[in-house]
Design an enzyme around this catalytic site. Structure first.
Site, PDB file in Angstrom:
ATOM      1  N   GLY A   1      18.056  -3.188  50.237  1.00 25.30           N
ATOM      2  CA  GLY A   1      19.118  -4.184  50.231  1.00 25.30           C
ATOM      3  C   GLY A   1      19.619  -4.496  48.837  1.00 25.30           C
TER       4      GLY A   1
ATOM      5  N   THR B   1      23.600  -4.143  48.241  1.00 22.74           N
ATOM      6  CA  THR B   1      24.997  -4.556  48.446  1.00 22.74           C
ATOM      7  C   THR B   1      25.098  -5.889  49.188  1.00 22.74           C
TER       8      THR B   1
ATOM      9  N   PRO C   1      28.077  -8.976  50.735  1.00 19.18           N
ATOM     10  CA  PRO C   1      29.476  -9.041  51.193  1.00 19.18           C
ATOM     11  C   PRO C   1      30.468  -9.124  50.033  1.00 19.18           C
TER      12      PRO C   1
ATOM     13  N   GLY D   1      29.770  -5.298  45.939  1.00 20.68           N
ATOM     14  CA  GLY D   1      29.472  -3.923  46.313  1.00 20.68           C
ATOM     15  C   GLY D   1      29.327  -3.051  45.081  1.00 20.68           C
TER      16      GLY D   1
ATOM     17  N   TRP E   1      25.911  -3.721  54.957  1.00 17.15           N
ATOM     18  CA  TRP E   1      26.021  -2.258  54.898  1.00 17.15           C
ATOM     19  C   TRP E   1      24.677  -1.607  54.603  1.00 17.15           C
ATOM     20  N   ILE E   2      23.623  -2.075  55.255  1.00 20.00           N
ATOM     21  CA  ILE E   2      22.291  -1.571  54.909  1.00 20.00           C
ATOM     22  C   ILE E   2      21.818  -0.524  55.918  1.00 20.00           C
TER      23      ILE E   2
ATOM     24  N   GLN F   1      46.548  35.532  55.122  1.00 17.89           N
ATOM     25  CA  GLN F   1      46.230  35.147  53.729  1.00 17.89           C
ATOM     26  C   GLN F   1      45.983  33.635  53.574  1.00 17.89           C
TER      27      GLN F   1
ATOM     28  N   MET G   1      41.481  24.502  60.103  1.00 15.21           N
ATOM     29  CA  MET G   1      41.384  25.919  60.491  1.00 15.21           C
ATOM     30  C   MET G   1      41.025  26.096  61.960  1.00 15.21           C
TER      31      MET G   1
ATOM     32  N   GLU H   1      26.278   4.594  47.567  1.00 12.93           N
ATOM     33  CA  GLU H   1      25.538   5.061  46.371  1.00 12.93           C
ATOM     34  C   GLU H   1      26.469   5.174  45.162  1.00 12.93           C
TER      35      GLU H   1
HETATM   36  P1  TGC Z   1      25.134  -2.141  33.010  1.00 10.66           P
HETATM   37  O1  TGC Z   1      25.291  -3.316  32.108  1.00 10.66           O
HETATM   38  O2  TGC Z   1      25.808  -0.836  32.668  1.00 10.66           O
HETATM   39  O3  TGC Z   1      23.585  -1.804  33.218  1.00 10.66           O
HETATM   40  C1  TGC Z   1      22.652  -2.831  33.522  1.00 10.66           C
HETATM   41  C2  TGC Z   1      21.271  -2.284  33.189  1.00 10.66           C
HETATM   42  O4  TGC Z   1      20.990  -1.169  34.028  1.00 10.66           O
HETATM   43  C3  TGC Z   1      20.791   0.013  33.225  1.00 10.66           C
HETATM   44  N1  TGC Z   1      21.402   1.118  33.957  1.00 10.66           N
HETATM   45  C4  TGC Z   1      20.690   2.065  34.572  1.00 10.66           C
HETATM   46  N2  TGC Z   1      19.363   2.269  34.635  1.00 10.66           N
HETATM   47  C5  TGC Z   1      18.923   3.311  35.340  1.00 10.66           C
HETATM   48  N3  TGC Z   1      19.773   4.143  35.989  1.00 10.66           N
HETATM   49  C6  TGC Z   1      21.104   3.971  35.960  1.00 10.66           C
HETATM   50  N4  TGC Z   1      21.906   4.801  36.643  1.00 10.66           N
HETATM   51  C7  TGC Z   1      21.620   2.901  35.214  1.00 10.66           C
HETATM   52  N5  TGC Z   1      22.869   2.415  34.960  1.00 10.66           N
HETATM   53  C8  TGC Z   1      22.711   1.350  34.185  1.00 10.66           C
HETATM   54  C9  TGC Z   1      21.432  -0.286  31.909  1.00 10.66           C
HETATM   55  O5  TGC Z   1      20.885   0.491  30.886  1.00 10.66           O
HETATM   56  C10 TGC Z   1      21.149  -1.752  31.762  1.00 10.66           C
HETATM   57  O6  TGC Z   1      19.794  -1.881  31.380  1.00 10.66           O
HETATM   58  P2  TGC Z   1      19.314  -3.085  30.396  1.00 10.66           P
HETATM   59  O7  TGC Z   1      17.886  -2.780  30.091  1.00 10.66           O
HETATM   60  O8  TGC Z   1      20.210  -3.015  29.194  1.00 10.66           O
HETATM   61  O9  TGC Z   1      19.511  -4.333  31.188  1.00 10.66           O
HETATM   62  O10 TGC Z   1      25.526  -2.590  34.475  1.00 10.66           O
HETATM   63  P3  TGC Z   1      26.916  -3.026  35.087  1.00 10.66           P
HETATM   64  O11 TGC Z   1      26.714  -4.342  35.748  1.00 10.66           O
HETATM   65  O12 TGC Z   1      28.018  -2.917  34.067  1.00 10.66           O
HETATM   66  O13 TGC Z   1      27.129  -1.944  36.253  1.00 10.66           O
HETATM   67  C11 TGC Z   1      27.223  -0.599  36.017  1.00 10.66           C
HETATM   68  C12 TGC Z   1      27.629   0.161  37.291  1.00 10.66           C
HETATM   69  C13 TGC Z   1      29.018  -0.223  37.756  1.00 10.66           C
HETATM   70  C14 TGC Z   1      27.619   1.631  36.905  1.00 10.66           C
HETATM   71  C15 TGC Z   1      26.613  -0.119  38.415  1.00 10.66           C
HETATM   72  O14 TGC Z   1      26.680  -1.432  38.820  1.00 10.66           O
HETATM   73  C16 TGC Z   1      26.812   0.776  39.628  1.00 10.66           C
HETATM   74  O15 TGC Z   1      26.314   1.896  39.669  1.00 10.66           O
HETATM   75  N6  TGC Z   1      27.526   0.289  40.698  1.00 10.66           N
HETATM   76  C17 TGC Z   1      27.595   1.000  41.963  1.00 10.66           C
HETATM   77  C18 TGC Z   1      26.741   0.266  42.976  1.00 10.66           C
HETATM   78  C19 TGC Z   1      26.017   1.195  43.898  1.00 10.66           C
HETATM   79  O16 TGC Z   1      25.891   2.376  43.665  1.00 10.66           O
HETATM   80  N7  TGC Z   1      25.529   0.641  44.987  1.00 10.66           N
HETATM   81  C20 TGC Z   1      24.752   1.413  45.893  1.00 10.66           C
HETATM   82  C21 TGC Z   1      24.079   0.532  46.899  1.00 10.66           C
HETATM   83  S1  TGC Z   1      22.753   1.342  47.773  1.00 10.66           S
HETATM   84  C22 TGC Z   1      23.512   2.413  48.794  1.00 10.66           C
HETATM   85  O17 TGC Z   1      24.673   2.598  48.817  1.00 10.66           O
HETATM   86  C23 TGC Z   1      22.600   3.154  49.674  1.00 10.66           C
HETATM   87  S2  TGC Z   1      23.412   4.178  50.831  1.00 10.66           S
HETATM   88  C24 TGC Z   1      22.080   5.136  51.197  1.00 10.66           C
HETATM   89  C25 TGC Z   1      22.254   6.025  52.340  1.00 10.66           C
HETATM   90  O18 TGC Z   1      22.526   5.586  53.471  1.00 10.66           O
HETATM   91  O19 TGC Z   1      22.002   7.239  52.114  1.00 10.66           O
HETATM   92  P1  FAD Z   2      34.141  -2.374  46.627  1.00  7.64           P
HETATM   93  O1  FAD Z   2      33.175  -2.481  45.522  1.00  7.64           O
HETATM   94  O2  FAD Z   2      34.816  -3.618  47.102  1.00  7.64           O
HETATM   95  O3  FAD Z   2      35.251  -1.305  46.211  1.00  7.64           O
HETATM   96  C1  FAD Z   2      36.539  -1.220  46.874  1.00  7.64           C
HETATM   97  C2  FAD Z   2      37.374  -0.178  46.099  1.00  7.64           C
HETATM   98  O4  FAD Z   2      37.594  -0.650  44.763  1.00  7.64           O
HETATM   99  C3  FAD Z   2      36.678   1.175  45.982  1.00  7.64           C
HETATM  100  O5  FAD Z   2      37.628   2.205  46.116  1.00  7.64           O
HETATM  101  C4  FAD Z   2      36.117   1.164  44.555  1.00  7.64           C
HETATM  102  O6  FAD Z   2      36.008   2.471  44.019  1.00  7.64           O
HETATM  103  C5  FAD Z   2      37.180   0.339  43.836  1.00  7.64           C
HETATM  104  N1  FAD Z   2      36.661  -0.299  42.628  1.00  7.64           N
HETATM  105  C6  FAD Z   2      35.659  -1.226  42.542  1.00  7.64           C
HETATM  106  N2  FAD Z   2      35.451  -1.575  41.263  1.00  7.64           N
HETATM  107  C7  FAD Z   2      36.295  -0.819  40.509  1.00  7.64           C
HETATM  108  C8  FAD Z   2      36.553  -0.703  39.112  1.00  7.64           C
HETATM  109  N3  FAD Z   2      35.843  -1.399  38.188  1.00  7.64           N
HETATM  110  N4  FAD Z   2      37.506   0.168  38.700  1.00  7.64           N
HETATM  111  C9  FAD Z   2      38.205   0.899  39.616  1.00  7.64           C
HETATM  112  N5  FAD Z   2      38.028   0.820  40.942  1.00  7.64           N
HETATM  113  C10 FAD Z   2      37.071  -0.025  41.379  1.00  7.64           C
HETATM  114  N6  FAD Z   2      24.271  -0.556  50.283  1.00  7.64           N
HETATM  115  C11 FAD Z   2      22.936  -0.864  50.136  1.00  7.64           C
HETATM  116  O7  FAD Z   2      22.583  -1.685  49.292  1.00  7.64           O
HETATM  117  N7  FAD Z   2      22.007  -0.261  50.920  1.00  7.64           N
HETATM  118  C12 FAD Z   2      22.318   0.642  51.870  1.00  7.64           C
HETATM  119  O8  FAD Z   2      21.433   1.177  52.544  1.00  7.64           O
HETATM  120  C13 FAD Z   2      23.702   0.963  52.076  1.00  7.64           C
HETATM  121  N8  FAD Z   2      24.075   1.808  53.086  1.00  7.64           N
HETATM  122  C14 FAD Z   2      25.407   1.978  53.354  1.00  7.64           C
HETATM  123  C15 FAD Z   2      25.792   2.682  54.505  1.00  7.64           C
HETATM  124  C16 FAD Z   2      27.132   2.814  54.817  1.00  7.64           C
HETATM  125  C17 FAD Z   2      27.528   3.532  56.073  1.00  7.64           C
HETATM  126  C18 FAD Z   2      28.120   2.293  53.954  1.00  7.64           C
HETATM  127  C19 FAD Z   2      29.581   2.466  54.262  1.00  7.64           C
HETATM  128  C20 FAD Z   2      27.746   1.606  52.826  1.00  7.64           C
HETATM  129  C21 FAD Z   2      26.398   1.412  52.514  1.00  7.64           C
HETATM  130  N9  FAD Z   2      25.982   0.630  51.425  1.00  7.64           N
HETATM  131  C22 FAD Z   2      24.663   0.331  51.244  1.00  7.64           C
HETATM  132  C23 FAD Z   2      26.981  -0.077  50.623  1.00  7.64           C
HETATM  133  C24 FAD Z   2      27.696   0.806  49.606  1.00  7.64           C
HETATM  134  O9  FAD Z   2      26.853   1.123  48.530  1.00  7.64           O
HETATM  135  C25 FAD Z   2      28.963   0.071  49.162  1.00  7.64           C
HETATM  136  O10 FAD Z   2      29.866   0.126  50.246  1.00  7.64           O
HETATM  137  C26 FAD Z   2      29.564   0.672  47.908  1.00  7.64           C
HETATM  138  O11 FAD Z   2      28.739   0.486  46.792  1.00  7.64           O
HETATM  139  C27 FAD Z   2      30.956   0.100  47.613  1.00  7.64           C
HETATM  140  O12 FAD Z   2      30.965  -1.287  47.684  1.00  7.64           O
HETATM  141  P2  FAD Z   2      32.092  -2.031  48.568  1.00  7.64           P
HETATM  142  O13 FAD Z   2      32.095  -1.401  49.925  1.00  7.64           O
HETATM  143  O14 FAD Z   2      31.866  -3.474  48.474  1.00  7.64           O
HETATM  144  O15 FAD Z   2      33.477  -1.636  47.883  1.00  7.64           O
END
Ligand code: TGC
Ligand code: FAD
Length: 403
Positions: A146, A148, A150, A153, A180-181, A298, A356, A382
């Site tokens: 957990g 993400t 509301p 994200g 979205w977990i 082609q 296709m 992710e």
């Molecule tokens: P920022 O200030 O850049 O970094 C905060 C701290 O985190 C460190 N850090 C990392 N450490 C390890 N790995 C990474 N990839 C890291 N990126 C940053 C950084 O060095 C710093 O450390 P410290 O010691 O200085 O505090 O953070 P920010 O708030 O500006 O955010 C950066 C950003 C936008 C890249 C990050 O928030 C991000 O990646 N956002 C995307 C969120 C995301 O990916 N959510 C995924 C939710 S889980 C999910 O979707 C599961 S789906 C699974 C499934 O069903 O398969």
């Molecule tokens: P938002 O963050 O609101 O983004 C909306 C749009 O704005 C996107 O196109 C994005 O690229 C864009 N945007 C956002 N910020 C910027 C910026 N700075 N510059 C330019 N564009 C930007 N999360 C978990 O924690 N655990 C899970 O297990 C998990 N499973 C998931 C399963 C499914 C099926 C789905 C759909 C999602 C899941 N997620 C999970 C959540 C997922 O990680 C988020 O949906 C994702 O990180 C995007 O967040 P959001 O949906 O709130 O979109």
């Protein structure tokens, strides 16, 4: 320059396995053995039921045991905790074989291995590791992750879920909500990221059955229909302090876990792409229009040739990334590049492969439309396609374009 031996057998082999650059030669015997085991299991136990599960939007719970048996849960974590004790390439190969069938099933496995077991292994106490990891590895216990919320994200740093001391010396009180977990509706435990009283992010293991903790399912998805998605709602949940992960504080905790999961997705997406390519290639040889197979036109050859080119490039990217992961040298930005490139590659291939097949492409007779819809989630979760581009942008320019 050494002499080349362009044999026909070589070429046929490559076509058969869609291994155009003979990448299998870079794998060990153990890698191939594990791939065959998972592939056989998928063909026998998963492929026959996946379309029905997706059509009904019902996660097939009975496959969990099999996933555990083929080693899909935490194969890259040490054997001393009951995990696979294998390398990152093995982990990637397993994710690829699962996603060749369905992204939702790969999701179930990658959440369990990278987002539940990995944080417990990396940041947990010895007691937590021994208590949870062996059961999670076998699938006797399932977990979810957990992060993400509301309103948070792409920007999880803004999370509002929080815990405070219960005052009894033993517990904290957790409040907030995640959405979205993946796996939430049936998970036995949730690794939840929440802020403490100082506003610092900590990981905390919440167990099903704790009072005030509910996991309502998210319905009406057109994507990842064979995967269960839900919310995590915490209403004054009393959680023992011993459930807090002691080894990390701050956003780097969850982001470190995401590195592992995003890496797995970069392999998994190739699996979905391969299945779409394979289906379109076979169809193009069988479907006759204007007096010849459509594969002889082609325009269709261009689509197929571009597909295998992009798949091959993605395979090279992931293999090299796997080597860097094994050596502990892969950077988060390299992982972002691979996740973004490969998921986009798979989505483009799915869209072209669907065309296709003409009208047949929209039916459940073929897997392409299901892959295409699944990949719309994979490109978002992710870290979205845009977020990963900005991570690369920041890495190469040194400028932060997030806010
Ligand atoms: P920022 O200030 O850049 O970094 C905060 C701290 O985190 C460190 N850090 C990392 N450490 C390890 N790995 C990474 N990839 C890291 N990126 C940053 C950084 O060095 C710093 O450390 P410290 O010691 O200085 O505090 O953070 P920010 O708030 O500006 O955010 C950066 C950003 C936008 C890249 C990050 O928030 C991000 O990646 N956002 C995307 C969120 C995301 O990916 N959510 C995924 C939710 S889980 C999910 O979707 C599961 S789906 C699974 C499934 O069903 O398969
Ligand atoms: P938002 O963050 O609101 O983004 C909306 C749009 O704005 C996107 O196109 C994005 O690229 C864009 N945007 C956002 N910020 C910027 C910026 N700075 N510059 C330019 N564009 C930007 N999360 C978990 O924690 N655990 C899970 O297990 C998990 N499973 C998931 C399963 C499914 C099926 C789905 C759909 C999602 C899941 N997620 C999970 C959540 C997922 O990680 C988020 O949906 C994702 O990180 C995007 O967040 P959001 O949906 O709130 O979109």
């Amino acid at each position: 320059m050494s002499e080349h031996n362009f044999t026909r057998a070589n070429k046929q082999d490559a076509y058969q396995h869609h291994d155009y650059y003979l990448m299998d030669e870079l794998l060990s015997e153990e890698h191939i053995l594990i791939r065959n085991t998972v592939r056989d299991w998928v063909k026998r136990d998963l492929s026959p039921i996946i379309e029905d599960a997706a059509q009904k939007a019902a996660f097939p719970h009975h496959i969990i045991k099999g996933l555990g048996e083929v080693g899909a849960f935490g194969p890259q974590l040490p054997a001393e905790y009951g995990c696979g004790g294998m390398d990152y390439i093995t982990y990637g190969i397993i994710m690829q074989e699962l996603e060749r069938c369905d992204s939702g099933i790969r999701s179930t496995a990658s959440v369990q291995g990278s987002l539940v077991m990995y944080p417990i292994y990396k940041f947990g106490s010895e007691e937590q590791k021994h208590k949870y990891l062996p059961k999670l590895a076998k699938g006797e216990m399932m977990g979810c992750f957990g992060l993400t919320e509301p309103d948070h994200g792409s920007n999880p740093a803004g999370m509002v879920t929080n815990f405070k001391d219960a005052g009894d010396g033993k517990h904290v009180i957790l409040n907030g909500a995640k959405m979205w977990i993946s796996n939430a509706p049936f998970a036995d435990i949730a690794v939840v990221w929440a802020k403490n009283e100082e506003g610092k992010i900590k990981g905390i293991i919440v167990e099903r059955g704790m009072e005030g903790f509910t996991t309502p399912e998210t319905h009406n998805k057109w994507s990842l229909r064979a995967s269960a998605t839900g919310e995590l709602v915490f209403n004054d949940v009393k959680v023992p302090k011993e459930n807090i992960l002691p080894g990390v504080e701050g956003l780097k905790g969850p982001l470190t876990c995401l590195n592992s999961a995003r890496y797995g997705i970069s392999w998994g997406a190739i699996g979905a792409a391969l299945d779409c390519y394979d289906t379109a290639l076979r169809y193009s040889k069988e479907r006759v229009q204007f007096g010849k197979p459509i594969g002889g036109f082609q325009l269709q050859q261009k689509k197929l040739a571009e597909m295998i080119t992009e798949i091959t490039k993605a395979q090279l990217l992931t293999w090299r990334l796997g080597v860097l992961m094994n050596e502990g040298r892969a950077t988060p930005a390299q992982i972002s590049m691979a996740k973004r490139n490969n998921v986009d590659m798979a989505l483009t291939i799915a869209r072209n492969a669907r065309q296709m097949l003409g009208g047949m492409g929209i039916t459940g007779e073929y897997p392409i439309m299901r892959h295409m819809m699944n990949l719309e989630s994979v490109v978002t979760y992710e870290g979205t396609h845009d977020i990963h581009l900005l991570i690369t942008g920041m890495d190469i320019t040194g400028e932060n374009a997030f806010s």
